[in-house]
Design a protein around this motif. Structure first.
Motif, short mmCIF file in Angstrom:
data_model
loop_
_atom_site.label_atom_id
_atom_site.label_comp_id
_atom_site.label_asym_id
_atom_site.label_seq_id
_atom_site.Cartn_x
_atom_site.Cartn_y
_atom_site.Cartn_z
N VAL A 16 0.85 -1.18 0.00
CA VAL A 16 0.00 0.00 0.00
C VAL A 16 0.88 1.24 0.00
CG1 VAL A 16 -1.60 1.37 1.41
CG2 VAL A 16 -2.01 -1.06 1.06
N PHE A 17 0.51 2.16 -0.84
CA PHE A 17 1.15 3.48 -0.93
C PHE A 17 0.06 4.46 -0.52
CE2 PHE A 17 2.53 7.29 -3.07
CZ PHE A 17 3.91 7.24 -2.99
N LEU A 18 0.17 5.04 0.69
CA LEU A 18 -0.85 5.89 1.26
C LEU A 18 -0.36 7.34 1.32
CD1 LEU A 18 -3.58 6.11 2.80
CD2 LEU A 18 -2.29 5.64 4.88
N VAL A 19 -1.14 8.25 0.76
CA VAL A 19 -0.80 9.68 0.77
C VAL A 19 -1.87 10.42 1.56
CG1 VAL A 19 -0.46 11.75 -0.65
CG2 VAL A 19 0.41 9.54 -1.43
N SER A 20 -1.43 11.34 2.40
CA SER A 20 -2.34 12.12 3.23
C SER A 20 -2.48 13.53 2.65
CB SER A 20 -1.76 12.19 4.65
OG SER A 20 -2.68 12.74 5.55
N LEU A 21 -3.72 14.02 2.58
CA LEU A 21 -3.99 15.38 2.06
C LEU A 21 -4.93 16.11 3.02
CD1 LEU A 21 -4.74 14.51 -1.67
CD2 LEU A 21 -2.62 15.45 -0.73
N GLY A 22 -4.62 17.38 3.32
CA GLY A 22 -5.49 18.21 4.15
C GLY A 22 -5.04 18.26 5.59
N ARG A 23 -5.99 18.10 6.52
CA ARG A 23 -5.69 18.12 7.95
C ARG A 23 -4.74 16.99 8.28
NH1 ARG A 23 -6.86 23.12 9.21
NH2 ARG A 23 -6.46 23.19 7.01
N SER A 24 -4.02 17.11 9.39
CA SER A 24 -3.06 16.08 9.80
C SER A 24 -3.76 14.92 10.48
CB SER A 24 -2.03 16.69 10.76
OG SER A 24 -1.30 17.71 10.11
N ALA A 25 -3.32 13.70 10.17
CA ALA A 25 -3.90 12.49 10.74
C ALA A 25 -2.98 11.94 11.82
CB ALA A 25 -4.09 11.43 9.66
N ASN A 26 -3.55 11.52 12.93
CA ASN A 26 -2.80 10.84 13.99
C ASN A 26 -2.93 9.34 13.73
OD1 ASN A 26 -2.02 13.22 15.50
ND2 ASN A 26 -4.22 13.47 15.80
N PHE A 27 -1.82 8.75 13.33
CA PHE A 27 -1.77 7.40 12.79
C PHE A 27 -1.08 6.49 13.79
CE2 PHE A 27 -0.83 4.23 9.49
CZ PHE A 27 -1.95 4.36 8.67
N MET A 28 -1.43 5.20 13.77
CA MET A 28 -0.76 4.22 14.61
C MET A 28 -0.39 3.00 13.78
SD MET A 28 -2.92 1.40 14.94
CE MET A 28 -2.20 0.59 16.32
N VAL A 29 0.74 2.38 14.14
CA VAL A 29 1.15 1.11 13.52
C VAL A 29 1.78 0.23 14.59
CG1 VAL A 29 1.57 2.07 11.21
CG2 VAL A 29 3.45 1.92 12.82
N ARG A 30 1.67 -1.08 14.37
CA ARG A 30 2.38 -2.05 15.20
C ARG A 30 2.68 -3.26 14.32
NH1 ARG A 30 -1.01 -4.56 19.35
NH2 ARG A 30 -1.14 -6.28 17.90
N GLY A 42 0.62 15.74 2.32
CA GLY A 42 1.75 15.50 1.43
C GLY A 42 2.62 14.35 1.88
N ASP A 43 2.48 13.88 3.12
CA ASP A 43 3.26 12.74 3.59
C ASP A 43 2.77 11.46 2.94
OD1 ASP A 43 4.72 14.34 5.30
OD2 ASP A 43 3.69 13.69 7.13
N ALA A 44 3.68 10.51 2.79
CA ALA A 44 3.34 9.20 2.23
C ALA A 44 3.83 8.10 3.16
CB ALA A 44 3.97 9.03 0.85
N LEU A 45 3.10 7.02 3.19
CA LEU A 45 3.46 5.84 3.96
C LEU A 45 3.33 4.65 3.01
CD1 LEU A 45 4.01 4.53 6.77
CD2 LEU A 45 1.53 4.38 7.03
#
Length: 142
Positions: A62-76, A91-94
């Motif tokens: 998965v190539f995930l791009v964030s646009l607009g307000r900032s997202a508080n993300f979690m991973v484990r 503009g960040d990508a994960l």
């Protein structure tokens, strides 16, 4: 074919290669995907959420791009006990291995009312981004 989606993914793959980064578990060359699918999820600030989950997609990333307000993300990760929390700004990508074997637990915990400079600039042009974050997900199939 040169669509916005393929251009975005190809530029992200080039960045990963330039930085000598790869994906654990993906044995294929990440640039050699056979198809792409795209989905967009709209999250309203501050209560937008996506519950923690593990994707179960064999031979995909998965190539995930964030646009607009900032997202508080979690991973484990599968073998990890500690949850990692971070902010995905506009503009960040994960990029991550989306297989059952990778077992990456991930989710959106909340959306900030505030945005990065890039998010604010986007909101000036497109007012919906004043109150929302869009997660643009491109799934790469191998």
């Amino acid at each position: 074919d040169a669509s916005v989606v393929t251009t975005m993914v190809d530029q992200g793959v080039a960045c990963l290669k330039r930085e000598n980064l790869g994906l654990t578990g993906i044995t294929n060359d990440i640039a050699e995907y056979t198809s792409l699918s795209m989905a967009t999820i709209r999250y309203e600030a501050p209560n937008g959420r996506f519950p923690p989950h593990v994707d179960h997609c064999k031979d995909s990333a998965v190539f995930l791009v964030s646009l607009g307000r900032s997202a508080n993300f979690m991973v484990r990760g599968r073998e990890e006990t500690e949850v990692r929390r971070f902010q995905l700004q506009s503009g960040d990508a994960l990029v991550f291995d989306a297989s059952t074997e990778a077992g990456l637990l991930h989710g959106v915990e909340s959306i900030d009312v505030a945005a990065s400079d890039a998010g604010e600039a986007l909101a000036q042009e497109f007012p919906v981004f004043r109150t929302h974050r869009y997660g643009v997900q491109c799934r790469m199939h191998f």
